[in-house]
Design an enzyme around this catalytic site. Structure first.
Site, mmCIF file in Angstrom:
data_model
loop_
_atom_site.group_PDB
_atom_site.id
_atom_site.type_symbol
_atom_site.label_atom_id
_atom_site.label_comp_id
_atom_site.label_asym_id
_atom_site.label_seq_id
_atom_site.Cartn_x
_atom_site.Cartn_y
_atom_site.Cartn_z
ATOM 1 N N ARG A 53 21.941 -36.985 -16.449
ATOM 2 C CA ARG A 53 22.987 -36.854 -15.437
ATOM 3 C C ARG A 53 22.703 -35.756 -14.429
ATOM 4 O O ARG A 53 22.840 -35.951 -13.226
ATOM 5 C CB ARG A 53 24.332 -36.524 -16.101
ATOM 6 C CG ARG A 53 25.100 -37.697 -16.587
ATOM 7 C CD ARG A 53 25.958 -37.293 -17.768
ATOM 8 N NE ARG A 53 25.069 -37.021 -18.886
ATOM 9 C CZ ARG A 53 24.612 -37.968 -19.686
ATOM 10 N NH1 ARG A 53 25.007 -39.183 -19.561
ATOM 11 N NH2 ARG A 53 23.760 -37.680 -20.649
ATOM 12 N N THR A 54 22.349 -34.592 -14.920
ATOM 13 C CA THR A 54 22.229 -33.453 -14.003
ATOM 14 C C THR A 54 21.069 -33.681 -13.042
ATOM 15 O O THR A 54 21.203 -33.537 -11.828
ATOM 16 C CB THR A 54 22.051 -32.153 -14.802
ATOM 17 O OG1 THR A 54 23.118 -32.066 -15.744
ATOM 18 C CG2 THR A 54 22.089 -30.935 -13.905
ATOM 19 N N LYS A 82 -0.326 -25.220 -18.950
ATOM 20 C CA LYS A 82 -1.534 -24.381 -18.856
ATOM 21 C C LYS A 82 -1.190 -22.910 -19.037
ATOM 22 O O LYS A 82 -2.041 -22.044 -18.874
ATOM 23 C CB LYS A 82 -2.186 -24.560 -17.481
ATOM 24 C CG LYS A 82 -2.604 -25.984 -17.186
ATOM 25 C CD LYS A 82 -3.249 -26.045 -15.796
ATOM 26 C CE LYS A 82 -3.500 -27.483 -15.367
ATOM 27 N NZ LYS A 82 -3.861 -27.550 -13.940
ATOM 28 N N ARG A 103 16.675 -26.014 -14.911
ATOM 29 C CA ARG A 103 17.183 -26.080 -16.284
ATOM 30 C C ARG A 103 16.085 -25.568 -17.210
ATOM 31 O O ARG A 103 14.925 -25.940 -17.076
ATOM 32 C CB ARG A 103 17.544 -27.523 -16.671
ATOM 33 C CG ARG A 103 17.860 -27.643 -18.174
ATOM 34 C CD ARG A 103 18.433 -28.966 -18.543
ATOM 35 N NE ARG A 103 19.789 -29.103 -18.038
ATOM 36 C CZ ARG A 103 20.587 -30.134 -18.331
ATOM 37 N NH1 ARG A 103 20.157 -31.082 -19.139
ATOM 38 N NH2 ARG A 103 21.804 -30.197 -17.844
ATOM 39 N N HIS A 131 26.324 -23.462 -17.465
ATOM 40 C CA HIS A 131 25.999 -24.715 -16.759
ATOM 41 C C HIS A 131 27.066 -24.888 -15.659
ATOM 42 O O HIS A 131 27.907 -25.769 -15.715
ATOM 43 C CB HIS A 131 26.017 -25.876 -17.766
ATOM 44 C CG HIS A 131 25.451 -27.165 -17.272
ATOM 45 N ND1 HIS A 131 25.036 -27.372 -15.973
ATOM 46 C CD2 HIS A 131 25.233 -28.333 -17.922
ATOM 47 C CE1 HIS A 131 24.592 -28.613 -15.860
ATOM 48 N NE2 HIS A 131 24.703 -29.222 -17.025
HETATM 49 C C1 NCD Z 1 25.274 -31.056 -21.141
HETATM 50 C C2 NCD Z 1 24.181 -30.018 -21.176
HETATM 51 O O1 NCD Z 1 23.014 -30.316 -20.886
HETATM 52 O O2 NCD Z 1 24.522 -28.889 -21.470
HETATM 53 N N1 NCD Z 1 24.859 -32.241 -20.515
HETATM 54 C C3 NCD Z 1 25.094 -32.381 -19.174
HETATM 55 O O3 NCD Z 1 24.504 -31.706 -18.358
HETATM 56 N N2 NCD Z 1 26.032 -33.262 -18.814
HETATM 57 C C4 NCD Z 1 25.931 -31.301 -22.443
HETATM 58 C C5 NCD Z 1 25.087 -31.635 -23.637
HETATM 59 O O4 NCD Z 1 23.865 -31.727 -23.567
HETATM 60 O O5 NCD Z 1 25.705 -31.823 -24.691
#
Ligand code: NCD
Length: 304
Positions: A53-54, A82, A103, A131
């Site tokens: 999703r992100t 590397k 991320r 997040h």
């Molecule tokens: C979340 C995350 O990556 O923290 N996912 C997201 O970005 N919608 C929640 C999760 O992984 O449980």
């Protein structure tokens, strides 16, 4: 927004949040007006952990603003393999892009990376830390379905490792929200988050049972047990499968209860809830588009 980067929800004021949510509502109302807004700009996507999703919604959001994206791709096929440091990676990618989305599995990674770059950097998840862009779309969804003031919300599941929980709880302190945290004892909110909530005067209660509070809730925010963050698989097994909800659980809930989940879900929400009016998690995921468009629009339009 007061800052150039988006690292933690604790840095967001009510005005910052409302600016993004209002812009997202404008985008929702007339997406065509934003179609060429950032033509010629490029967003860099650096994901050192899995994401659907992100990653995809930032990618789609940038393209819907007329811009383009460059993606580092999987860690296995990048120079990280590397031995390249995070600081070097972001310094290089900043030369290819007008903003970065990062991320990373380590808490604090985004804070550190932001020190090395001049373009806006969005923390798209740093280990069990924060997040904040997820929080903005969560708040947008809450505002549309239940309103953000005079809100009673239950946040349930993995409160210890769930970064979406930490960001959401901190952002909600800007509103008149009473927050109920429901989890097994071993997955309570981390001490630092509890401290921040108390310091900001938030109305906070902790529970081990959902029944204690379910009838009062306007919103129930369910989360996945973050298996990948447990140092010991046995500890995960002790809590896995607890705190599941199905249509029977909801007998005690208000008819207007909004059920949210950042997704992916494993077994926390039974599919028999999906077709009820409570289920708001797919709408929530789709709100990632206008909200991330709004966030990028604001960050990319700032004088630097
Ligand atoms: C979340 C995350 O990556 O923290 N996912 C997201 O970005 N919608 C929640 C999760 O992984 O449980």
């Amino acid at each position: 927004m007061r800052q150039d980067h988006l690292i933690s929800a604790s840095h967001l004021s009510r005005e910052d949040i409302e600016a993004v949510l209002d812009r997202a509502a404008d985008i929702d109302a007339d997406p065509a007006a934003f179609r060429q807004r950032h033509a010629g700009k490029v967003l860099g996507l650096c994901f050192f952990e899995p994401s659907t999703r992100t990653r995809m919604s930032f990618d789609s959001a940038m393209k819907r603003l007329g811009g383009q994206t460059v993606d580092m791709g999987p860690v296995e096929s990048s120079s990280v393999k590397k031995g390249e440091t995070l600081a070097d990676t972001v310094r290089v990618v900043e030369g290819y892009a007008d903003a970065l989305v990062l991320r990373h599995p380590s808490e604090g990674a985004a804070t550190m990376a932001a020190e090395f770059v001049d373009v806006p950097l969005v923390n798209a998840g740093d280990g069990a830390g924060q997040h904040p862009s997820q929080t903005l779309l969560d708040l947008y969804t809450i505002r549309e379905n239940a309103g953000l003031d005079d809100l009673t919300i239950g946040i349930m599941g993995d409160l210890k490792y769930g970064r979406t929980v930490h960001s959401l709880a901190e952002a909600l302190t800007n509103f008149d929200a009473s927050q109920h945290f429901i989890s097994p004892e071993s997955l309570r909110l981390p001490r630092n988050v509890r401290y921040d909530l108390h310091a900001s005067g938030a109305q906070v209660r902790e529970h081990t049972e959902l029944d204690e509070v379910l009838p009062e809730l306007d919103v129930l925010y369910v989360t996945r047990i973050q298996r990948e963050r447990f140092p010991d698989e046995n500890e995960y097994r002790k809590v896995a499968g607890q705190y599941q909800i199905d249509s029977e659980t909801l007998d005690a809930a208000s008819d207007d209860l909004t059920i949210m989940h950042p997704l992916p879900r494993v077994d926390e929400i039974s599919p028999d809830i999906d077709d009820t009016d409570h289920a708001t998690y797919f709408e929530q995921a789709h709100n990632g588009i206008p909200v991330r468009m709004a966030l990028l629009d604001i960050l990319l339009s700032q004088d630097r």
